[in-house]
Design a protein around this motif. Structure first.
Motif, PDB file in Angstrom:
ATOM      1  N   LEU A 126       0.823  -1.211   0.000  1.00 41.54           N
ATOM      2  CA  LEU A 126       0.000   0.000   0.000  1.00 41.54           C
ATOM      3  C   LEU A 126       0.858   1.263   0.000  1.00 41.54           C
ATOM      4  N   GLY A 128       2.708   1.506  -3.270  1.00 43.75           N
ATOM      5  CA  GLY A 128       1.785   1.738  -4.378  1.00 43.75           C
ATOM      6  C   GLY A 128       1.214   3.135  -4.416  1.00 43.75           C
ATOM      7  N   LEU A 129       1.125   3.783  -3.273  1.00 44.10           N
ATOM      8  CA  LEU A 129       0.641   5.160  -3.251  1.00 44.10           C
ATOM      9  C   LEU A 129       1.654   6.127  -3.857  1.00 44.10           C
ATOM     10  N   TRP A 175      -1.200  -0.590  -5.155  1.00 41.43           N
ATOM     11  CA  TRP A 175      -1.676  -0.251  -3.812  1.00 41.43           C
ATOM     12  C   TRP A 175      -2.892  -1.076  -3.381  1.00 41.43           C
TER      13      TRP A 175
END
Length: 367
Positions: free
Chosen positions: A117, A120-121, A340
């Motif tokens: 996460l 991926g952000l 993400w």
């Protein structure tokens, strides 16, 4: 020493290191202040985790991501090993087993999911060497099957049932340790070219410390984390009752997350730098190391330091959660790519487990 002092001076988070001597002094002066010790221990572990993160990154710059991930997983699990040894000495087998199962699930779902996460952000798609992920997932699956075996025979009415269970646990421990040693030989020597890190575009502009300072810092901080974690575990049960948390939730979720805070900090930082190879190596490597090495070593040590030997029979709920976590990791890491939303899905599974334990704690856990 100058880089270390400069890092502490420039990072407000590391100013919280003042809580380390505070919690040690409080534990000596007021050992019955469980709630205060619980809060102080958490506040002390956070900056220690950040310091360990920077030191491990510096070592990884010299050793590579694969060995760096293995090193961090080992040091992070050393804290949990020390805590578990203290619990073994007191005969708290349920606590030991809860910490083992909780650490496996937390590392393979929460840590890996949060890495996917956070990375991926910042990056649209991240890639990592799926050979390493496949190896750790396969090892974790084999270890989970081994931990499932004692539970599978628990309903049989066997003569000398306890002796049979202990013999099986001893044999499984030997197999697991042998499998772990073979995996190290395979990944670090005979086929290490399979596990080379991906060439990432992310830039790491952080100033890294000299290797000597980094290694000394790793050792000292790991010892401090172990000391503070012992205080945390000693106070968490009573503090949990004051805060309304169930014993199952405390052992399986809270202790596992706080105990793995150091390695999680390193994995999260690496994911944000687009070094997902190291994040995956830490998360899955730590989970497989606990299942293949820490759990059997604790079982063997229980014969020497515990009032009674410990077996490897976990309660059914823990076995189910470990198996689901393992299968989920095998599925999501098969492609060698992440975004993400993959992290969100892993965190969702972990949240379901946490909610279940918080609302309906497993009352049939056996020692």
């Amino acid at each position: 020493m100058t880089p270390l002092l400069k890092e502490i001076r420039d990072s407000p988070l590391l100013w919280m290191l003042v809580f380390v001597p505070v919690v040690l002094a409080t534990e000596s002066l007021a050992p019955s202040a469980h709630l205060v010790l619980f809060v102080l221990a958490v506040l002390a572990i956070v900056p220690l985790a950040a310091l360990l993160s920077h030191a491990t990154e510096s070592v990884a710059e010299q050793t590579g991501d694969a060995i760096g991930g293995l090193l961090n997983a080992t040091l992070g699990n050393l804290t949990e090993l020390i805590i578990a040894i203290a619990a073994l000495h007191a005969g708290e087998h349920v606590l030991v087993k809860a910490s083992i199962a909780g650490a496996i699930v937390a590392n393979s779902l929460f840590m890996l999911g949060a890495c996917f996460l956070l990375g991926g952000l910042r990056y649209h798609v991240q890639e990592y060497n799926r050979a390493g992920a496949r190896l750790h997932s396969a090892l974790l699956l084999a270890a989970t099957v081994a931990l499932l075996a004692p539970a599978a025979i628990s309903n049989f009415e066997l003569a000398q049932g306890e002796q049979v269970l202990r013999k099986l646990s001893t044999g499984l421990s030997g197999l697991l340790i042998a499998a772990y040693g073979s995996s190290l030989l395979f990944s670090l020597r005979t086929h290490k070219d399979f596990f080379a890190a991906k060439d990432h575009n992310g830039k790491d502009e952080a100033a890294h410390w000299p290797i000597g300072l980094a290694v000394v810092t790793l050792i000292v901080v790991t010892v401090l984390v172990a000391l503070v974690s012992e205080i945390f575990v000693a106070s968490v049960q009573e503090a949990g009752r004051m805060l309304g948390m169930s014993p199952a939730f405390i052992g399986f979720i809270v202790v596992a997350l706080v105990g793995g805070a150091a390695e999680m900090a390193v994995a999260f930082s690496a994911a944000r730098q687009n070094r997902l190879d190291m994040s995956v190596a830490i998360a899955l490597g730590s989970a497989s190391q606990i299942a293949l090495f820490v759990a059997p070593v604790l079982m063997i040590l229980s014969y020497a330091i515990g009032p009674t030997p410990m077996d490897l029979q976990f309660w059914p709920g823990a076995v189910v959660m470990m198996m689901i976590a393992t299968v989920t990791c095998c599925l999501v890491t098969n492609s060698g790519r992440s975004a993400w939303f993959v992290g969100v899905l892993l965190l969702l599974v972990y949240a379901i487990f946490a909610m279940t334990l918080y609302v309906i704690p497993p009352g049939s856990a056996r020692s």
